[in-house]
Scaffold this motif. Sequence first.
Motif, PDB file in Angstrom:
ATOM      1  N   MET A   1       0.967  -1.261   0.063  1.00 47.45           N
ATOM      2  CA  MET A   1       0.035   0.057  -0.101  1.00 47.45           C
ATOM      3  C   MET A   1       0.735   1.391  -0.028  1.00 47.45           C
ATOM      4  O   MET A   1       1.978   1.048   0.617  1.00 47.45           O
ATOM      5  N   ARG A   2       0.425   2.476  -0.723  1.00 50.88           N
ATOM      6  CA  ARG A   2       1.103   3.583  -0.742  1.00 50.88           C
ATOM      7  C   ARG A   2       1.055   4.396   0.568  1.00 50.88           C
ATOM      8  O   ARG A   2       0.179   4.381   1.243  1.00 50.88           O
ATOM      9  N   GLU A   3       2.442   4.545   1.062  1.00 49.79           N
ATOM     10  CA  GLU A   3       2.488   5.387   2.028  1.00 49.79           C
ATOM     11  C   GLU A   3       2.249   6.780   2.053  1.00 49.79           C
ATOM     12  O   GLU A   3       2.877   7.386   1.122  1.00 49.79           O
ATOM     13  N   VAL A   4       1.214   7.533   2.604  1.00 47.56           N
ATOM     14  CA  VAL A   4       1.039   9.061   2.280  1.00 47.56           C
ATOM     15  C   VAL A   4       1.734  10.025   3.339  1.00 47.56           C
ATOM     16  O   VAL A   4       2.255  10.894   2.843  1.00 47.56           O
ATOM     17  N   ILE A   5       2.073   9.253   4.541  1.00 52.02           N
ATOM     18  CA  ILE A   5       2.987  10.157   5.448  1.00 52.02           C
ATOM     19  C   ILE A   5       3.983   9.354   5.904  1.00 52.02           C
ATOM     20  O   ILE A   5       3.672   7.996   6.345  1.00 52.02           O
ATOM     21  N   VAL A   6       5.367   9.617   5.822  1.00 58.01           N
ATOM     22  CA  VAL A   6       6.335   8.964   6.297  1.00 58.01           C
ATOM     23  C   VAL A   6       7.370   9.618   7.137  1.00 58.01           C
ATOM     24  O   VAL A   6       7.868  10.947   6.821  1.00 58.01           O
ATOM     25  N   VAL A   7       7.369   9.478   8.701  1.00 56.79           N
ATOM     26  CA  VAL A   7       8.266  10.155   9.415  1.00 56.79           C
ATOM     27  C   VAL A   7       9.310   9.224  10.041  1.00 56.79           C
ATOM     28  O   VAL A   7       9.234   8.102  10.213  1.00 56.79           O
ATOM     29  N   SER A   8      10.565   9.591   9.739  1.00 54.94           N
ATOM     30  CA  SER A   8      11.709   8.903  10.494  1.00 54.94           C
ATOM     31  C   SER A   8      12.509   9.665  11.209  1.00 54.94           C
ATOM     32  O   SER A   8      13.213  10.535  10.708  1.00 54.94           O
ATOM     33  N   GLY A  59      15.718  14.253  11.558  1.00 57.44           N
ATOM     34  CA  GLY A  59      14.880  13.326  11.146  1.00 57.44           C
ATOM     35  C   GLY A  59      14.203  13.853   9.738  1.00 57.44           C
ATOM     36  O   GLY A  59      14.391  14.890   9.329  1.00 57.44           O
ATOM     37  N   LYS A  60      13.272  12.993   9.121  1.00 56.36           N
ATOM     38  CA  LYS A  60      12.804  13.418   8.177  1.00 56.36           C
ATOM     39  C   LYS A  60      11.521  13.068   8.125  1.00 56.36           C
ATOM     40  O   LYS A  60      10.734  12.252   8.675  1.00 56.36           O
ATOM     41  N   VAL A  61      10.612  14.072   7.376  1.00 60.33           N
ATOM     42  CA  VAL A  61       9.123  13.953   7.251  1.00 60.33           C
ATOM     43  C   VAL A  61       8.679  13.931   5.721  1.00 60.33           C
ATOM     44  O   VAL A  61       9.416  14.663   5.009  1.00 60.33           O
ATOM     45  N   GLU A  62       8.030  13.338   5.232  1.00 58.02           N
ATOM     46  CA  GLU A  62       7.376  13.245   3.868  1.00 58.02           C
ATOM     47  C   GLU A  62       5.901  13.123   4.071  1.00 58.02           C
ATOM     48  O   GLU A  62       5.490  12.227   4.771  1.00 58.02           O
ATOM     49  N   VAL A  63       5.351  14.042   3.293  1.00 59.38           N
ATOM     50  CA  VAL A  63       3.789  14.064   3.183  1.00 59.38           C
ATOM     51  C   VAL A  63       3.321  14.001   1.600  1.00 59.38           C
ATOM     52  O   VAL A  63       4.000  14.756   0.823  1.00 59.38           O
ATOM     53  N   LEU A  64       2.574  12.747   1.041  1.00 59.14           N
ATOM     54  CA  LEU A  64       2.773  12.790  -0.259  1.00 59.14           C
ATOM     55  C   LEU A  64       3.855  12.883  -0.988  1.00 59.14           C
ATOM     56  O   LEU A  64       3.707  13.639  -2.152  1.00 59.14           O
ATOM     57  N   GLN A  65       4.690  12.345  -0.471  1.00 64.78           N
ATOM     58  CA  GLN A  65       6.289  12.218  -1.127  1.00 64.78           C
ATOM     59  C   GLN A  65       6.765  13.919  -1.354  1.00 64.78           C
ATOM     60  O   GLN A  65       7.618  14.128  -2.186  1.00 64.78           O
ATOM     61  N   MET A  66       6.358  14.598  -0.620  1.00 59.62           N
ATOM     62  CA  MET A  66       6.854  16.090  -0.602  1.00 59.62           C
ATOM     63  C   MET A  66       7.407  16.454   0.735  1.00 59.62           C
ATOM     64  O   MET A  66       7.042  15.909   1.948  1.00 59.62           O
ATOM     65  N   ASP A  67       8.366  17.241   0.817  1.00 56.40           N
ATOM     66  CA  ASP A  67       8.803  17.959   1.984  1.00 56.40           C
ATOM     67  C   ASP A  67       8.010  19.136   2.401  1.00 56.40           C
ATOM     68  O   ASP A  67       7.805  19.956   1.586  1.00 56.40           O
ATOM     69  N   PRO A  68       7.257  19.223   3.575  1.00 59.98           N
ATOM     70  CA  PRO A  68       6.350  19.923   3.951  1.00 59.98           C
ATOM     71  C   PRO A  68       6.654  21.287   4.240  1.00 59.98           C
ATOM     72  O   PRO A  68       5.952  22.314   3.643  1.00 59.98           O
ATOM     73  N   ARG A  69       8.118  21.625   4.230  1.00 60.08           N
ATOM     74  CA  ARG A  69       8.633  22.852   4.288  1.00 60.08           C
ATOM     75  C   ARG A  69       9.065  23.418   3.046  1.00 60.08           C
ATOM     76  O   ARG A  69       8.847  24.477   2.534  1.00 60.08           O
ATOM     77  N   ARG A  70       9.633  22.740   2.284  1.00 58.53           N
ATOM     78  CA  ARG A  70      10.253  23.032   0.879  1.00 58.53           C
ATOM     79  C   ARG A  70       9.312  23.020  -0.064  1.00 58.53           C
ATOM     80  O   ARG A  70       9.160  24.167  -0.845  1.00 58.53           O
ATOM     81  N   ASP A  71       8.190  22.081  -0.163  1.00 60.13           N
ATOM     82  CA  ASP A  71       7.210  21.989  -1.097  1.00 60.13           C
ATOM     83  C   ASP A  71       5.805  22.567  -0.588  1.00 60.13           C
ATOM     84  O   ASP A  71       4.962  22.062  -0.926  1.00 60.13           O
ATOM     85  N   ARG A  72       6.146  23.266   0.357  1.00 54.44           N
ATOM     86  CA  ARG A  72       4.628  23.851   0.910  1.00 54.44           C
ATOM     87  C   ARG A  72       3.548  24.356   0.086  1.00 54.44           C
ATOM     88  O   ARG A  72       2.439  23.603   0.206  1.00 54.44           O
ATOM     89  N   ARG A  73       3.875  25.018  -1.074  1.00 57.81           N
ATOM     90  CA  ARG A  73       2.511  25.449  -1.613  1.00 57.81           C
ATOM     91  C   ARG A  73       2.050  24.259  -2.343  1.00 57.81           C
ATOM     92  O   ARG A  73       0.694  24.214  -2.580  1.00 57.81           O
ATOM     93  N   LYS A  74       2.871  23.348  -2.879  1.00 54.89           N
ATOM     94  CA  LYS A  74       2.487  22.274  -3.621  1.00 54.89           C
ATOM     95  C   LYS A  74       1.749  21.474  -2.858  1.00 54.89           C
ATOM     96  O   LYS A  74       0.665  20.728  -3.095  1.00 54.89           O
TER      97      LYS A  74
END
Lengths: 241, 249
Positions: A1-8, A59-74
């Motif tokens: 299953m596709r992971e939507v939120i990944v925190v490590s 640590g690392k955070v990805e939401v919908l394969q995006m970095d929430p700070r760098r890709d905020r608008r997208k």
Amino acid sequence: MREVIVVSGLSKSYGSVRAVRDVSLSVSAGSAFGLLGPNGSGKSTVAECIVGTKRPDSGKVEVLQMDPRRDRRKLFRRCGVQFQDCEYQPEIKVSELCEEFACLYDRPADWRALCARLGIGDKADSAVRALSGGQRQRLFIALSLLPNPEVVFLDELTTGLDPAMRRSIWKVLNELKAGGMTLFIVSHFMDEVEAICDEICILSKGRIVFRGSPEKAKATAGKDNLEEAYLALSGEMGGLR
Amino acid sequence: MKAFATLFRNELKLSVRNMNMVIFAIILPLAVLVIQGFVYGTAAAFEGASFSFIEQSFGALCTISICAGGLMGLPLVVSDYRERKILKRFKVTPATPSIILFVELAIYGLYALVSAVTIFAVVSAFWGARFQGSLPLFLLSWLLTVTSTLSIGMMVGGLAKNAKRASVWACVLYFPMLIFSGATLPFEVMPEQVQGVVRFFPLTQGMQLMKSSFLGVGIGVESLLPQMIVLVLVTAACSLIAVRFFKWE
């Protein structure tokens, strides 16, 4: 299953206080995830690091394969957030607040329909400050659903609502989940978590002490209701022992 | 564009509902004008002048509203939104810092425009003031004064930690500029040392520009160009800093 939120390996300190230590979790598409823990256990900090309003120390955070700070608008074209503190411009009306947030998206949901679905359809012309706490709470849930999000973050979503209203919100959320939306819920209420969440994560003093389904939590703790299991797993039995 | 229009309309409604700016940016300048009108009437600015005292102060009266919006209204609204965590909500949407700042800039620009139009209507109806200079030059001077002052406000509002700190900065900028750059006291009556200092306020430059272009005195390109360049540079620098270093929280 596709992971939507990944925190490590997420860690965050405020001065000398280590609010979150080495938290890793993942949420798969179309599921509901509940983040639990006593006050001060770091729940909101984890949630805020995931949506990018706080910067993790490591640590690392990805939401919908995006970095929430760098890709905020997208990212936030496809992701909705309801914060614990429902703040709004003084003097603003419900319709104006909805319009202000709806206009930021290319194809927003119909805010009137959302408000109606959440039981505040007749409040469009009221001042937001004239709403009751519960009505305001529902308005902010409606705002978080404006982008027709693929994933929505809800922090303490039914605090201050009466039992009937809480159940009607659960129903809406379960419908949204059935429609494929991923839910990330921060909560204190075990009945709510049991009614909505497929997987839970319990935090205590900034660390994960349990991860798995609500059933597994009960089995692990050897209790037959989730609240008892939660108290045992989070080490929050206090003076009741 | 649709987002800009919606935010502009709704934020303008909120601002008018609040009434502060209606009083400080529209009614206050009119009140100052009426007082000056009763005191000086249609008297010449000085012996043998081709313009009246009140025509001479038209530019200065326009800046009262610009000052109120740019150095009080705009920075306080933006920093108040930050303190109330309204900006934090905008941060988890596709909104950019620039749309938030420029919507507010447009609102306070509109206040300044309404104020300039009402002042001109009243001063020409009751005290026979006439426009003697160059209209395009006056409009350009007015626009530069508005953008430079409002961009200073955007910078303060965009960066101040909270409303309290913004209001300290707003007062530090607002009162000296309002009092000394000629909005209330004519620049010419101030002691030379004071003139030397306030010459550095962008608002002083803007006001001198508006005054010359309204009255039609000394409106050669050579004499006005340096002042205009200063105002363009202030606008560019402050807007850039405001957008680049914008704080959501």
